[in-house]
Design a protein around this motif. Structure first.
Motif, short mmCIF file in Angstrom:
data_model
loop_
_atom_site.label_atom_id
_atom_site.label_comp_id
_atom_site.label_asym_id
_atom_site.label_seq_id
_atom_site.Cartn_x
_atom_site.Cartn_y
_atom_site.Cartn_z
N ARG A 42 0.85 -1.19 0.00
CA ARG A 42 0.00 0.00 0.00
C ARG A 42 0.89 1.25 0.00
O ARG A 42 1.85 1.33 0.77
CB ARG A 42 -0.89 0.02 1.24
N TYR A 43 0.56 2.20 -0.82
CA TYR A 43 1.26 3.48 -0.81
C TYR A 43 0.44 4.51 -1.57
O TYR A 43 -0.49 4.19 -2.31
CB TYR A 43 2.66 3.37 -1.42
N HIS A 44 0.75 5.77 -1.34
CA HIS A 44 0.21 6.89 -2.10
C HIS A 44 1.35 7.49 -2.91
O HIS A 44 2.43 6.91 -2.99
CB HIS A 44 -0.37 7.95 -1.16
N TYR A 84 -1.09 15.00 -6.05
CA TYR A 84 -1.20 13.92 -5.08
C TYR A 84 -2.29 12.94 -5.49
O TYR A 84 -3.39 13.33 -5.87
CB TYR A 84 -1.52 14.48 -3.68
N ASN A 85 -1.97 11.65 -5.38
CA ASN A 85 -2.91 10.60 -5.74
C ASN A 85 -3.01 9.60 -4.60
O ASN A 85 -2.06 8.86 -4.34
CB ASN A 85 -2.46 9.89 -7.02
N PRO A 86 -4.15 9.55 -3.90
CA PRO A 86 -4.32 8.60 -2.79
C PRO A 86 -4.84 7.24 -3.25
O PRO A 86 -5.14 6.39 -2.40
CB PRO A 86 -5.35 9.30 -1.91
N ASP A 87 -4.92 7.02 -4.55
CA ASP A 87 -5.49 5.77 -5.08
C ASP A 87 -4.43 4.89 -5.72
O ASP A 87 -4.69 4.19 -6.70
CB ASP A 87 -6.58 6.09 -6.10
N TRP A 109 -5.51 -2.73 -5.60
CA TRP A 109 -5.10 -1.39 -6.01
C TRP A 109 -5.01 -1.26 -7.52
O TRP A 109 -4.42 -0.29 -8.02
CB TRP A 109 -3.75 -1.05 -5.35
N GLY A 117 6.30 7.04 -1.15
CA GLY A 117 4.85 7.02 -1.09
C GLY A 117 4.30 6.14 0.02
O GLY A 117 3.14 6.30 0.43
N ARG A 126 1.35 7.63 2.51
CA ARG A 126 0.04 7.06 2.84
C ARG A 126 -0.23 7.15 4.35
O ARG A 126 -1.33 7.53 4.77
CB ARG A 126 -0.04 5.61 2.38
N PHE A 138 -0.95 10.74 5.19
CA PHE A 138 -2.25 11.15 4.68
C PHE A 138 -3.35 10.86 5.69
O PHE A 138 -4.29 11.65 5.87
CB PHE A 138 -2.53 10.42 3.36
N ASP A 151 6.21 7.63 -5.75
CA ASP A 151 6.07 6.18 -5.60
C ASP A 151 7.12 5.42 -6.39
O ASP A 151 7.16 4.19 -6.33
CB ASP A 151 4.66 5.72 -6.01
#
Length: 495
Positions: free
Chosen positions: A75-77, A84-87, A147, A215, A219, A222, A280
């Motif tokens: 898992r990472y952002h 910024y991309n939280p997905d 993801w 990243g 996460r 965030f 990332d």
């Protein structure tokens, strides 16, 4: 299964807990056709003794290796082109295993598709020499994960071939890089918008020193999870930067800054453009990985870009150090949850001096000469760049380092070679004076057959496309195998 005596599983990612990754299942591919098997790299972790069937079982079907619990999608952002991309997260890959490296381990049963040697020793590499570095087996194209979003979780065969080529070229040039361990064609026809479709598919396994990315910290930040940041700091410190004191987040940042400065400098000295320097795509050990739209410079061009979608030149050749530093500032912002701002700022301020020092060292290494002190080394760096800038396409990037490797010792060879007419003028005279100040580093390396060749190995896009065209049109893999053998010779000549 017959793992070698140096095989030492150590799946430490599970120390982090379930907040950092998800157990996943690999895709069930219709075919598994081995295309690249790197036994020389596999020997360093005790996997070179696998039979062909076992190789496919573990690197095409992904049955867990002994002592490994199974694949984990991390898992990472991240910031993608500074948005910024939280997905994010591992959408088409996973961490398949972690194991200790034994540098210099011999291959017991070398079935390498093309000759390949162990990673060049690196005095700055983390991990003790006795224990060996902790290495990850990471995949690309191994199927969908939580993801994946709308992606198919697959890798094109062309993309796999390109990553194999990039990693081998960078290793030959002394750049800290992941190594392509395995490439297996998987028999699916993929649809892609940026290349002719349907196109062939593959799954890649790379051997890499950590998949903990900037990243990964982003996460946790965030979600405001200072506890997760603390866990990551200790995990990364203990496994990858053990010289840092326990709980010293700013000290850890200092170590990551130094490793990242070295990486950026080595990219520049190699004339390499990564193409996608998002947060990332940088990790905590300063090792290059995940090669997408990469390019090598044909000749000196500061604004040269690798990605067709990099319309503003954000990640252009000469802007890569800036991009790395910007990403480091994002990592520092995450660490503010557990550390004071002043020492973090001090750590970031070390990037510029570290980068310049590393750039001097990288150019000395590429020219095969010894350090003569900061002033003389800087003069050599400046005159080398000035010569590359002036001569441009007349000499290109890579041939300069081939012709003048080991300095004065190469004079007769360079002045009798195919670029003899280019070695003249004021810029060349300044370069030659600065170069000849420096003594050669192990000049016996010039006895290698590589230096009897008129031209060096380059990795320009035209050759990459020609190698792929042979595979695509007639399933002819010989150009790839031949190229890899020549790159291995280049690496050996400078080791």
């Amino acid at each position: 299964m017959p793992v070698g005596p140096v095989y030492r599983p150590e799946p430490r990612v599970f120390d982090l807990g379930e907040d950092y990754g998800d157990a996943v299942r690999p895709a069930d591919f219709p075919e598994t056709i081995p295309r690249v098997r790197n036994d020389r790299a596999a020997a360093t972790v005790g996997l070179d003794s696998l039979t062909d069937a076992e190789w496919i079982t573990h690197f095409g079907r992904f049955a867990p290796l002994p002592g490994q619990p199974g694949p984990i999608a991390m898992r990472y952002h991240g910031h993608q082109f500074r948005t910024y991309n939280p997905d994010l997260g591992d959408g088409r890959g996973f961490l398949a295993a972690q194991l200790r490296e034994t540098p210099g381990a011999p291959a017991a049963n070398d079935r390498t598709v093309y000759p390949r040697a162990d990673r060049r020793s690196d005095p700055g590499a983390s991990g003790s020499a006795q224990q060996g570095r902790l290495l990850d087996l990471g995949t690309k194209g191994s199927g969908t994960t939580p993801w994946s979003r709308s992606g198919d979780g697959r890798l094109t065969l062309k993309g796999g071939v390109r990553e194999v080529l990039a990693a081998a070229m960078l290793e030959a040039q002394g750049v800290p890089t992941s190594r392509a361990l395995s490439l297996i064609e998987t028999g699916e026809q993929l649809e892609r918008g940026d290349e002719p479709s349907p196109t062939r598919s593959a799954v890649l396994v790379r051997l890499q020193h950590s998949h903990i990315r900037f990243g990964t910290f982003q996460r946790a930040a965030f979600f405001g999870r200072a506890d997760q940041i603390e866990t990551l700091v200790e995990h990364v410190r203990a496994l990858y930067h053990p010289a840092v004191a326990q709980g010293d987040a700013s000290g850890l940042l200092t170590a990551i800054v130094a490793a990242s400065a070295r990486l950026a400098a080595r990219w520049i000295a190699a004339g390499f453009v990564h193409g996608v320097l998002n947060t990332d795509n940088l990790n905590v050990t300063g090792e290059s990985f995940d090669y997408g739209p990469w390019r090598f410079l044909p000749s000196y061009e500061p604004g040269f870009t690798a990605a067709y979608f990099d319309s503003t030149g954000l990640y252009a050749f000469a802007r890569q150090p800036e991009a790395v530093f910007w990403n480091l500032t994002q990592l520092a912002g995450c660490l503010k949850l557990v550390a004071e701002a002043e020492p973090l700022t001090e750590a970031l301020n070390g990037f510029g001096p570290a980068y310049i020092g590393e750039l001097r060292a990288a150019f000395l290494d590429r020219l095969g000469v010894k350090s003569l002190g900061e002033a003389a080394d800087q003069r050599l760096l400046d005159t080398t760049l000035a010569l590359l800038r002036e001569k441009g396409e007349a000499i290109r990037w890579e041939p300069l380092f081939h012709d003048w490797f080991a300095g004065f010792s190469s004079s007769a060879r360079a002045l009798a070679g195919p670029r003899a007419n280019a070695w003249q003028g004021e810029a060349f005279d300044a370069f030659r004076f600065a170069l000849f100040e420096h003594e050669p580093e192990r000049p016996e390396r010039l006895e290698h057959t590589v230096f009897a060749r008129p031209d060096p190995e380059e990795m320009l896009i035209e050759e990459v496309e020609a190698i792929w065209a042979a595979i695509d049109a007639t399933d002819d893999w010989s150009p790839l195998h031949d190229k890899m053998a020549r790159l291995e010779a280049t690496r050996a000549s400078r080791a």
